[in-house]
Design a protein around this motif. Sequence first.
Motif, mmCIF file in Angstrom:
data_model
loop_
_atom_site.group_PDB
_atom_site.id
_atom_site.type_symbol
_atom_site.label_atom_id
_atom_site.label_comp_id
_atom_site.label_asym_id
_atom_site.label_seq_id
_atom_site.Cartn_x
_atom_site.Cartn_y
_atom_site.Cartn_z
ATOM 1 N N THR A 30 -6.319 6.865 0.431
ATOM 2 C CA THR A 30 -7.252 7.092 -0.664
ATOM 3 C C THR A 30 -7.175 8.551 -1.095
ATOM 4 O O THR A 30 -7.205 9.440 -0.249
ATOM 5 C CB THR A 30 -8.680 6.748 -0.247
ATOM 6 O OG1 THR A 30 -8.748 5.364 0.099
ATOM 7 C CG2 THR A 30 -9.666 7.028 -1.373
ATOM 8 N N TYR A 31 -7.085 8.815 -2.390
ATOM 9 C CA TYR A 31 -7.046 10.205 -2.817
ATOM 10 C C TYR A 31 -8.158 10.572 -3.780
ATOM 11 O O TYR A 31 -8.330 11.737 -4.125
ATOM 12 C CB TYR A 31 -5.685 10.582 -3.414
ATOM 13 C CG TYR A 31 -5.315 9.889 -4.695
ATOM 14 C CD1 TYR A 31 -4.498 8.760 -4.697
ATOM 15 C CD2 TYR A 31 -5.748 10.369 -5.928
ATOM 16 C CE1 TYR A 31 -4.143 8.134 -5.868
ATOM 17 C CE2 TYR A 31 -5.393 9.744 -7.102
ATOM 18 C CZ TYR A 31 -4.597 8.628 -7.074
ATOM 19 O OH TYR A 31 -4.245 8.003 -8.236
ATOM 20 N N THR A 49 -15.787 11.913 -10.669
ATOM 21 C CA THR A 49 -14.824 11.630 -9.625
ATOM 22 C C THR A 49 -14.701 12.816 -8.699
ATOM 23 O O THR A 49 -14.983 13.957 -9.092
ATOM 24 C CB THR A 49 -13.440 11.266 -10.216
ATOM 25 O OG1 THR A 49 -12.591 10.775 -9.169
ATOM 26 C CG2 THR A 49 -12.788 12.469 -10.869
ATOM 27 N N ILE A 50 -14.295 12.548 -7.455
ATOM 28 C CA ILE A 50 -14.089 13.604 -6.479
ATOM 29 C C ILE A 50 -12.775 13.346 -5.758
ATOM 30 O O ILE A 50 -12.473 12.205 -5.389
ATOM 31 C CB ILE A 50 -15.267 13.707 -5.481
ATOM 32 C CG1 ILE A 50 -15.081 14.905 -4.538
ATOM 33 C CG2 ILE A 50 -15.459 12.416 -4.701
ATOM 34 C CD1 ILE A 50 -16.345 15.278 -3.776
ATOM 35 N N SER A 51 -12.001 14.406 -5.590
ATOM 36 C CA SER A 51 -10.726 14.290 -4.907
ATOM 37 C C SER A 51 -10.938 14.222 -3.399
ATOM 38 O O SER A 51 -11.725 14.983 -2.836
ATOM 39 C CB SER A 51 -9.846 15.505 -5.249
ATOM 40 O OG SER A 51 -8.743 15.584 -4.377
ATOM 41 N N SER A 55 -11.546 17.962 -2.599
ATOM 42 C CA SER A 55 -12.945 17.851 -3.024
ATOM 43 C C SER A 55 -13.189 18.374 -4.434
ATOM 44 O O SER A 55 -14.341 18.646 -4.804
ATOM 45 C CB SER A 55 -13.888 18.576 -2.039
ATOM 46 O OG SER A 55 -13.848 17.946 -0.773
ATOM 47 N N GLY A 56 -12.127 18.507 -5.210
ATOM 48 C CA GLY A 56 -12.319 18.876 -6.598
ATOM 49 C C GLY A 56 -13.080 17.777 -7.333
ATOM 50 O O GLY A 56 -12.946 16.604 -7.020
ATOM 51 N N ILE A 69 -21.485 14.934 -7.889
ATOM 52 C CA ILE A 69 -20.789 14.049 -6.957
ATOM 53 C C ILE A 69 -20.370 14.869 -5.756
ATOM 54 O O ILE A 69 -19.935 16.020 -5.889
ATOM 55 C CB ILE A 69 -19.575 13.367 -7.642
ATOM 56 C CG1 ILE A 69 -18.977 12.287 -6.733
ATOM 57 C CG2 ILE A 69 -18.520 14.378 -8.053
ATOM 58 C CD1 ILE A 69 -17.929 11.410 -7.430
ATOM 59 N N SER A 70 -20.502 14.293 -4.570
ATOM 60 C CA SER A 70 -20.146 15.017 -3.353
ATOM 61 C C SER A 70 -19.704 14.036 -2.283
ATOM 62 O O SER A 70 -19.947 12.832 -2.388
ATOM 63 C CB SER A 70 -21.330 15.847 -2.853
ATOM 64 O OG SER A 70 -22.420 15.006 -2.508
#
Length: 120
Positions: A30-31, A49-51, A55-56, A69-70
């Motif tokens: 998952t990315y 969205t979060i990477s 965590s971008g 988002i976190s």
Amino acid sequence: VQLQASGGGLVQAGGFLRLSCVASGRTFGTYALGWFRQAPGKEREFVATISWIDSGTYYSDSVKGRFTISRDGAGNTVLLQMNNLKPEDTAVYYCAAATVAASPGEYNYWGHGTLVTVSS
């Protein structure tokens, strides 16, 4: 990958809610995890969205500055803190995961939605 979203409910305009999405199963690969929403009679739209890598984060213009988002550290839970809610935020909110098997920009796993209703 299985995704379980929760936290929806009824809130007055100006209020807040926090949505949670727990990813389980084959999460390796998952990315990104994202939130989308679909209001009655409208098409589904991207929210945030979060990477999973750095965590971008990225937000739609309609929620920027109000939603956050976190991710819970290195865990498999993603939160969507929604502040200063507006009636136009009323929708079913879905979390989705993008894995290495997905096409670029695609989210290939989807959870069941959670309903957010904002009264005026």
